[in-house]
Every structure is written in structure tokens, then in C-alpha cells.
Write a protein that holds these residues in place. Structure first.
Motif, PDB file in Angstrom:
ATOM      1  N   SER A 135     -12.625  -3.951 -16.892  1.00  0.00           N
ATOM      2  CA  SER A 135     -11.251  -4.345 -16.573  1.00  0.00           C
ATOM      3  C   SER A 135     -10.472  -3.196 -15.947  1.00  0.00           C
ATOM      4  O   SER A 135      -9.658  -3.400 -15.050  1.00  0.00           O
ATOM      5  N   LYS A 136     -10.730  -1.967 -16.418  1.00  0.00           N
ATOM      6  CA  LYS A 136     -10.051  -0.804 -15.852  1.00  0.00           C
ATOM      7  C   LYS A 136     -10.482  -0.580 -14.406  1.00  0.00           C
ATOM      8  O   LYS A 136      -9.644  -0.264 -13.543  1.00  0.00           O
ATOM      9  N   ALA A 137     -11.762  -0.742 -14.127  1.00  0.00           N
ATOM     10  CA  ALA A 137     -12.259  -0.582 -12.761  1.00  0.00           C
ATOM     11  C   ALA A 137     -11.680  -1.660 -11.846  1.00  0.00           C
ATOM     12  O   ALA A 137     -11.276  -1.380 -10.711  1.00  0.00           O
ATOM     13  N   ALA A 138     -11.646  -2.898 -12.325  1.00  0.00           N
ATOM     14  CA  ALA A 138     -11.082  -3.995 -11.529  1.00  0.00           C
ATOM     15  C   ALA A 138      -9.618  -3.737 -11.215  1.00  0.00           C
ATOM     16  O   ALA A 138      -9.145  -3.967 -10.089  1.00  0.00           O
ATOM     17  N   ASN A 139      -8.881  -3.219 -12.202  1.00  0.00           N
ATOM     18  CA  ASN A 139      -7.462  -2.924 -11.986  1.00  0.00           C
ATOM     19  C   ASN A 139      -7.278  -1.789 -10.986  1.00  0.00           C
ATOM     20  O   ASN A 139      -6.354  -1.815 -10.156  1.00  0.00           O
ATOM     21  N   ALA A 140      -8.153  -0.782 -11.050  1.00  0.00           N
ATOM     22  CA  ALA A 140      -8.068   0.334 -10.105  1.00  0.00           C
ATOM     23  C   ALA A 140      -8.282  -0.148  -8.670  1.00  0.00           C
ATOM     24  O   ALA A 140      -7.582   0.280  -7.742  1.00  0.00           O
ATOM     25  N   ILE A 141      -9.234  -1.030  -8.475  1.00  0.00           N
ATOM     26  CA  ILE A 141      -9.488  -1.581  -7.140  1.00  0.00           C
ATOM     27  C   ILE A 141      -8.329  -2.464  -6.700  1.00  0.00           C
ATOM     28  O   ILE A 141      -7.914  -2.439  -5.533  1.00  0.00           O
ATOM     29  N   HIS A 142      -7.787  -3.229  -7.622  1.00  0.00           N
ATOM     30  CA  HIS A 142      -6.591  -4.034  -7.351  1.00  0.00           C
ATOM     31  C   HIS A 142      -5.464  -3.140  -6.838  1.00  0.00           C
ATOM     32  O   HIS A 142      -4.811  -3.444  -5.827  1.00  0.00           O
ATOM     33  N   GLN A 143      -5.236  -2.014  -7.522  1.00  0.00           N
ATOM     34  CA  GLN A 143      -4.165  -1.100  -7.125  1.00  0.00           C
ATOM     35  C   GLN A 143      -4.451  -0.452  -5.766  1.00  0.00           C
ATOM     36  O   GLN A 143      -3.511  -0.234  -4.970  1.00  0.00           O
ATOM     37  N   ARG A 144      -5.705  -0.159  -5.487  1.00  0.00           N
ATOM     38  CA  ARG A 144      -6.049   0.402  -4.167  1.00  0.00           C
ATOM     39  C   ARG A 144      -5.739  -0.583  -3.055  1.00  0.00           C
ATOM     40  O   ARG A 144      -5.241  -0.205  -1.985  1.00  0.00           O
ATOM     41  N   LEU A 145      -6.009  -1.847  -3.292  1.00  0.00           N
ATOM     42  CA  LEU A 145      -5.695  -2.865  -2.292  1.00  0.00           C
ATOM     43  C   LEU A 145      -4.188  -3.019  -2.129  1.00  0.00           C
ATOM     44  O   LEU A 145      -3.689  -3.208  -1.008  1.00  0.00           O
ATOM     45  N   ILE A 146      -3.464  -2.937  -3.226  1.00  0.00           N
ATOM     46  CA  ILE A 146      -1.997  -3.016  -3.137  1.00  0.00           C
ATOM     47  C   ILE A 146      -1.464  -1.851  -2.301  1.00  0.00           C
ATOM     48  O   ILE A 146      -0.569  -2.035  -1.458  1.00  0.00           O
ATOM     49  N   SER A 147      -2.003  -0.665  -2.506  1.00  0.00           N
ATOM     50  CA  SER A 147      -1.530   0.507  -1.763  1.00  0.00           C
ATOM     51  C   SER A 147      -1.848   0.400  -0.273  1.00  0.00           C
ATOM     52  O   SER A 147      -1.184   1.030   0.558  1.00  0.00           O
ATOM     53  N   SER A 148      -2.858  -0.386   0.068  1.00  0.00           N
ATOM     54  CA  SER A 148      -3.227  -0.557   1.483  1.00  0.00           C
ATOM     55  C   SER A 148      -2.522  -1.755   2.121  1.00  0.00           C
ATOM     56  O   SER A 148      -2.728  -2.031   3.298  1.00  0.00           O
ATOM     57  N   THR A 158     -12.389   5.279   7.238  1.00  0.00           N
ATOM     58  CA  THR A 158     -12.071   6.640   6.772  1.00  0.00           C
ATOM     59  C   THR A 158     -11.497   6.657   5.357  1.00  0.00           C
ATOM     60  O   THR A 158     -11.424   7.716   4.734  1.00  0.00           O
ATOM     61  N   ASN A 159     -11.059   5.506   4.843  1.00  0.00           N
ATOM     62  CA  ASN A 159     -10.510   5.463   3.480  1.00  0.00           C
ATOM     63  C   ASN A 159     -10.942   4.191   2.749  1.00  0.00           C
ATOM     64  O   ASN A 159     -10.125   3.473   2.192  1.00  0.00           O
ATOM     65  N   LEU A 160     -12.232   3.925   2.778  1.00  0.00           N
ATOM     66  CA  LEU A 160     -12.772   2.741   2.133  1.00  0.00           C
ATOM     67  C   LEU A 160     -12.669   2.840   0.609  1.00  0.00           C
ATOM     68  O   LEU A 160     -12.578   3.930   0.047  1.00  0.00           O
ATOM     69  N   ILE A 161     -12.688   1.687  -0.040  1.00  0.00           N
ATOM     70  CA  ILE A 161     -12.670   1.641  -1.499  1.00  0.00           C
ATOM     71  C   ILE A 161     -14.121   1.740  -1.968  1.00  0.00           C
ATOM     72  O   ILE A 161     -14.920   0.830  -1.736  1.00  0.00           O
ATOM     73  N   LEU A 162     -14.453   2.854  -2.607  1.00  0.00           N
ATOM     74  CA  LEU A 162     -15.839   3.152  -2.931  1.00  0.00           C
ATOM     75  C   LEU A 162     -16.105   3.065  -4.430  1.00  0.00           C
ATOM     76  O   LEU A 162     -15.212   3.293  -5.253  1.00  0.00           O
ATOM     77  N   GLN A 163     -17.336   2.765  -4.762  1.00  0.00           N
ATOM     78  CA  GLN A 163     -17.736   2.615  -6.154  1.00  0.00           C
ATOM     79  C   GLN A 163     -17.595   3.925  -6.917  1.00  0.00           C
ATOM     80  O   GLN A 163     -17.308   3.924  -8.120  1.00  0.00           O
ATOM     81  N   ASN A 194     -20.173   0.661  -1.775  1.00  0.00           N
ATOM     82  CA  ASN A 194     -19.048  -0.246  -1.510  1.00  0.00           C
ATOM     83  C   ASN A 194     -18.622  -0.896  -2.828  1.00  0.00           C
ATOM     84  O   ASN A 194     -19.362  -1.687  -3.411  1.00  0.00           O
ATOM     85  N   ALA A 195     -17.431  -0.592  -3.287  1.00  0.00           N
ATOM     86  CA  ALA A 195     -16.960  -1.107  -4.583  1.00  0.00           C
ATOM     87  C   ALA A 195     -16.814  -2.626  -4.599  1.00  0.00           C
ATOM     88  O   ALA A 195     -16.876  -3.249  -5.658  1.00  0.00           O
ATOM     89  N   LEU A 196     -16.632  -3.235  -3.432  1.00  0.00           N
ATOM     90  CA  LEU A 196     -16.361  -4.674  -3.369  1.00  0.00           C
ATOM     91  C   LEU A 196     -17.604  -5.528  -3.599  1.00  0.00           C
ATOM     92  O   LEU A 196     -17.486  -6.744  -3.790  1.00  0.00           O
ATOM     93  N   ILE A 197     -18.788  -4.931  -3.583  1.00  0.00           N
ATOM     94  CA  ILE A 197     -19.986  -5.726  -3.830  1.00  0.00           C
ATOM     95  C   ILE A 197     -20.413  -5.655  -5.296  1.00  0.00           C
ATOM     96  O   ILE A 197     -21.498  -6.108  -5.647  1.00  0.00           O
ATOM     97  N   TYR A 198     -19.530  -5.122  -6.140  1.00  0.00           N
ATOM     98  CA  TYR A 198     -19.746  -5.093  -7.575  1.00  0.00           C
ATOM     99  C   TYR A 198     -18.768  -6.049  -8.259  1.00  0.00           C
ATOM    100  O   TYR A 198     -17.772  -6.467  -7.660  1.00  0.00           O
TER     101      TYR A 198
END
Length: 339
Positions: free
Chosen positions: A314-327, A300-305, A257-261
Motif C-alpha cells: 500500500s505504501k508503494a502504491a501510494n508513492a506511485i500515486h503521488q508521483r503521478l500527481i506531481s507530474s 528522463t524522469n520515469l517512475i521506476l521500481q 518500470n514501476a507500472l508493470i508491478y
């Protein structure tokens, strides 16, 4: 000429004197010789950071506890000892600062605001006549081997330190993060406190505090809507992260789970600032249900580590930010401000 009691300390190659000097004298006789800017022996310092100076000035005016020694390299007229005391000439630019240039600059500015600090005593270690190579060795030793306390430890101590020493927004953010890490909350067992055993996953206390702080700071987003009470702010963040946690079902505590990092926490907090805040504000509701309905992702489409593996922080944080925006699939506006 002013004279002071001293202790002579010998450590391998060098001997220095430990003295207690008044702020006024210290700020008059010392200066920072900056590397690649000042052409003189012993120039090892960095360019001053004005924000640090301002913070030290405020600290000096409020409390003024400075137990760590300022370290000087004496380059002026020879220091003389007389009757068990050392005579310190009150002459400008007599001593290069090897360590403590921001403290001295902050004290100098504090002295301008409050002349009563003139006689406040500061511990000082005085070397004499060091060349650049030896000055650099001492500077490197202080700034690499003698490292400051980790930010997580500093934030952890906020709960037991006098509140007037600290940034109020950081104290409040620390309280909110502690709430989020409590039993029954989304980050239970996932906020890493100082001195805990290392484990995969989790968010350092300092990382979480720094991520939340701008939102609850004075003139921050929650301040703009009058949500300034601690309990209200705790409820908002708890609802937000619980809404995201709900999307993971039984997989929230999975190590993938990417959100616990750290990057996940930062990315999710950035998404709150950029999108979810305005959405909830427009609907006058920060309820978990309101937030959950606007997020169109599930098991079925969780944000994964694994999606951000190998990316920098910072790049990883931005990628997760963008995934949340897309959802983000906002619904039509509802009525009534709710928590």
C-alpha cells in the motif's frame, strides 16, 4: 425424532459422521461459539462478518449450491443410531459450528426470505464432544492447510461460470483486464494468470480486477457519466494506460518500470480516480492524446521500481500515486466528448 442415513469416517484420532441435513434443522440446532467471548469448551470461532453473511444469503437465494460440508461439534444430548440411521434431536444449540458459520448464518437469513429452503439438503460432518484443544486443531487445519482458491483463479473462472453467481462489476472488471492484457495492449504479458510460471514483475489478475472494479461498479465514476458499455470502458482504460506507456517509450517492458508491478497498477488506477477522471470528464474527452498532454513526465524522469523498493504494497502504491500527481499538469479545457 428425525433420522438420517450416514457414513462413519475415521481419521487418526477422531471419528465423525457424514450426514445430509435439511437447512431448517441445521440452522436450528447449530450455533457459533466465539473464542474469548463464549465461556465453554470448543469455543474457537471468530466474530461473524455481516458482509459475508449477506453475500451468502444472496447466493443461497439465487443458486444454492453448497457441496462442502459444514463441520459441527455435537454438544447436546447423545446422538443415537437406529437401524443404520442416526437420530438428530431438533434441539437448539446442540452443535457448535467448527467450520461454516458464515454459511449457516447466510442460510438462516435466506430461509427467512424464502421458507421454501427449509428442506434444501446440506452436507454436514458431525464430531461429538470435542474439547477446545481438539476443536482448535480441526479449525486450524481447515483454515490453514485447506486454503480457499486464490482470488486470481476465482476471477479467471468468472469467464466460464454462470453470470448470476457473480458480482457483475467484478465480471466486467475481469473483461476489461483481459482486454488490457491482450496483444497490442499495454499489459500484454504483464497480467499474471493462475498457474502461470512465476516471473519478476507483472500484476496478478485479482489485483487488477480489484483496482478497476470501483470505477466501473454501479454508481461508480464511469456509471455517473453514462459510460456503461463494455467497449467504451475498455477504450477508456486502454487509452489511459497507453498514454502512460507512451511516456516510457522503449522502456515500458523494462523490469525497472514501476507500472508493470502490482503497486504501480494500483497507484495508476488510484490516480485515474483521484485526478485524471475529473480532468477528462471536464474536457469531455478520454482520448489518449488528452490524457498524455496532462502528464508531464518522460524518459528522463520515469517512475521506476527502484523508487519504491523495500516499501510495503500500500505504501508503494501510494508513492506511485503521488508521483503521478506531481507530474499532472492539466491544460485548459477543450471541446467535444471523445474516446
Amino acid at each position: 425424532m428425525p433420522s438420517f442415513s450416514f457414513i462413519s469416517v475415521k481419521q487418526k484420532e477422531h471419528t465423525f459422521r457424514l450426514v445430509s441435513l435439511p437447512v431448517g434443522l441445521l440452522t436450528r440446532i447449530s450455533y457459533a461459539a466465539v473464542r474469548r467471548k463464549d465461556v465453554e469448551e470448543g469455543a474457537v470461532q471468530r466474530v461473524l462478518n455481516n458482509s459475508r453473511i449477506s453475500g451468502i444469503k444472496d447466493f443461497a437465494l439465487k443458486i444454492g449450491d453448497f457441496p462442502a460440508s459444514i463441520v459441527l461439534n455435537w454438544v447436546g444430548e447423545e446422538i443415537e443410531e437406529n437401524g443404520g440411521q442416526v437420530e438428530i434431536p431438533d434441539t437448539p444449540r446442540s452443535a457448535q459450528i467448527l467450520d461454516g458459520q458464515h454459511r449457516v448464518a447466510g442460510l438462516r437469513e435466506a430461509l427467512e426470505s424464502n421458507p421454501g429452503l427449509e428442506d434444501c439438503q446440506i452436507p454436514v460432518a458431525i464430531y461429538e464432544g470435542l474439547d477446545t484443544a481438539h476443536s482448535a486443531r480441526i479449525f486450524i487445519s481447515i483454515n490453514t492447510e485447506q486454503r480457499p482458491a486464490p482470488k486470481s483463479l476465482v476471477f479467471d473462472l468468472y469467464g466460464i461460470a454462470a453470470s448470476d453467481l457473480m458480482d457483475p462489476a467484478a465480471i466486467r472488471a475481469n473483461d476489461i483486464v483481459n482486454h488490457l492484457s491482450g496483444s497490442g495492449q499495454p499489459y500484454y504479458n504483464w497480467i499474471k494468470l493462475p498457474n502461470q510460471d512465476r516471473k519478476r514483475g507483472g500484476v496478478a489478475l485479482s489485483t487488477a480486477v480489484n483496482a478497476i472494479k470501483p470505477i466501473i461498479d454501479e454508481k461508480g465514476q464511469l456509471d455517473q457519466i453514462g459510460a456503461t458499455e463494455l467497449e467504451v470502458q475498455k477504450a477508456i482504460f486502454s487509452n489511459y494506460f497507453n498514454a502512460i506507456k507512451g511516456k516510457y517509450g522503449n522502456h515500458w517492458d523494462d523490469k525497472n518500470n514501476a507500472l508493470i508491478y502490482a503497486s504501480g497498477f494500483i497507484g495508476a488506477t488510484d490516480f485515474f480516480r483521484s485526478h485524471m477522471y475529473d480532468y477528462c470528464k471536464a474536457r469531455e474527452s478520454f482520448e489518449k492524446e488528452t490524457i498524455s498532454k496532462a502528464l508531464a513526465f518522460g524518459e528522463t524522469n520515469l517512475i521506476l521500481q527502484e523508487e519504491v523498493k523495500g516499501m510495503g504494497g500500500s505504501k508503494a502504491a501510494n508513492a506511485i500515486h503521488q508521483r503521478l500527481i506531481s507530474s499532472f499538469k492539466p491544460e485548459s479545457k477543450s471541446q467535444g466528448f471523445k474516446l
